[in-house]
Design a protein around this motif. Sequence first.
Motif, PDB file in Angstrom:
ATOM      1  N   LEU A 265      -2.692  13.796  -6.714  1.00  0.00           N
ATOM      2  CA  LEU A 265      -2.029  12.372  -6.215  1.00  0.00           C
ATOM      3  C   LEU A 265      -3.073  11.469  -5.861  1.00  0.00           C
TER       4      LEU A 265
ATOM      5  N   GLN B  72       2.740   7.372  -6.498  1.00  0.00           N
ATOM      6  CA  GLN B  72       2.651   8.840  -7.030  1.00  0.00           C
ATOM      7  C   GLN B  72       2.890   9.565  -5.699  1.00  0.00           C
TER       8      GLN B  72
ATOM      9  N   TYR C  80       6.231  11.978  -5.449  1.00  0.00           N
ATOM     10  CA  TYR C  80       6.164  13.293  -5.220  1.00  0.00           C
ATOM     11  C   TYR C  80       6.791  13.753  -4.264  1.00  0.00           C
TER      12      TYR C  80
END
Length: 308
Positions: free
Chosen positions: A111, A116, A120
Motif C-alpha cells: 500500500l 489504498q 484495504y
Amino acid sequence: MSFSAQSKGVYAIATTPFLPDGSLDTPSVDRLTDFYQDSGCTGITILGIMGEAPKLEPSESRAIIRQVVGRSRVPVIVGVSAPGFAAMRSLARDAMDMGAAGVMIAPTPALRTDEQIINYFGQAVEAVGDDVPWVLQDYPLTLNVVMSVSVVAKVISNHSSCLMLKHEDWPGLEKISRLRALQKAGELRPFSILCGNGGMFLDFEPERGADGAMTGYGFPDMLTELIGLFAAGKRDEAHDLFDAHLPLIRYEQQLGIGLAVRKHVLKRRGVITSDAQRKPGLALSETARAEVDYLLQRLGRRDKRAAL
C-alpha cells in the motif's frame, strides 16, 4: 474475555518458542503465557511480527491460539495479517471461535496512497466480519506503509469494530498528541492507544496520551510497573525506572537481531527453553550474547528483577 476502546496497561507481544530443531516448544508456550500474566500484563497478543507468524503452518497457528487462549486469564489478541483476505478471514473466525478477544490487522506492505490504505482496511473488515473487535497496527519502520494522522482517524471513524491503535510510528509522539487532540475536539471517537517499538519511547508516550504498551520487551514486569508509576503521577520514579532499562531496550531495537536478543533474555530468565528462531532468522554471535549478558549484569545492579 474482551478488550475495549478504554483498555489500558500492557499487552505483551508474545514470542513463539521453538526448540533447536525448529519444532514448537509447547511447554515453553505455557510458561511464557504464565510469565506474562504473572508480570501484571492486562492482555497478550500472539502471532504478531515478533511471533514469527509467517513461519508457522496454519495448523500450528491454530494450535498456539488454542493453547494460549485456553490457559490465559487475560484477553488474547491474535495477529491475523496475511497476503490474502481468505487466509485472514479463516484465521480470524477460528481465533474468535476459540475464545480470542479480538484480532490485530496490519496494512500489507504494497500500500502506498491514502486511498489504498483506507480501502484495504475496509476490505479487511468486510473479510473478517464487522462483529470482530480489532487492533489497527501502525508500524511503518517494518511494513513500509506510512499512515498519516488523518488516515488513522479515517480508518477508525469508518469502522466501529476498531477499538485500539497499536502505535509504532517513529518518531511518533506528535502523532499521539494530534490523535488525542482530535478526540478532545469531538472529531474522533474514543479508542485505546498502546505503543510498541520495544518500549523505546515509553518514557514519554503515556504523557502524550497513550494508554499503555503493546510490546514484547523481555521485562514485561518493568513495563507494567512503569505504566503504573505514570498512572500514579510519579513521573520522576517512572523515568528513573525507564532509564535503568534503556541500554537493553536500545540494544534490542537493532534491526534484524531484535528478536534474537529478546529470546535470549527470556531464556536467561528461565521462561523459554531455547532462544531458537525458526529459519530464516538471525542468531546472536558469541560477542553479541556476551554484550547482552553484560547489559543484564549491569541492569541487575539497578533493578533486582534483572539479577539473573
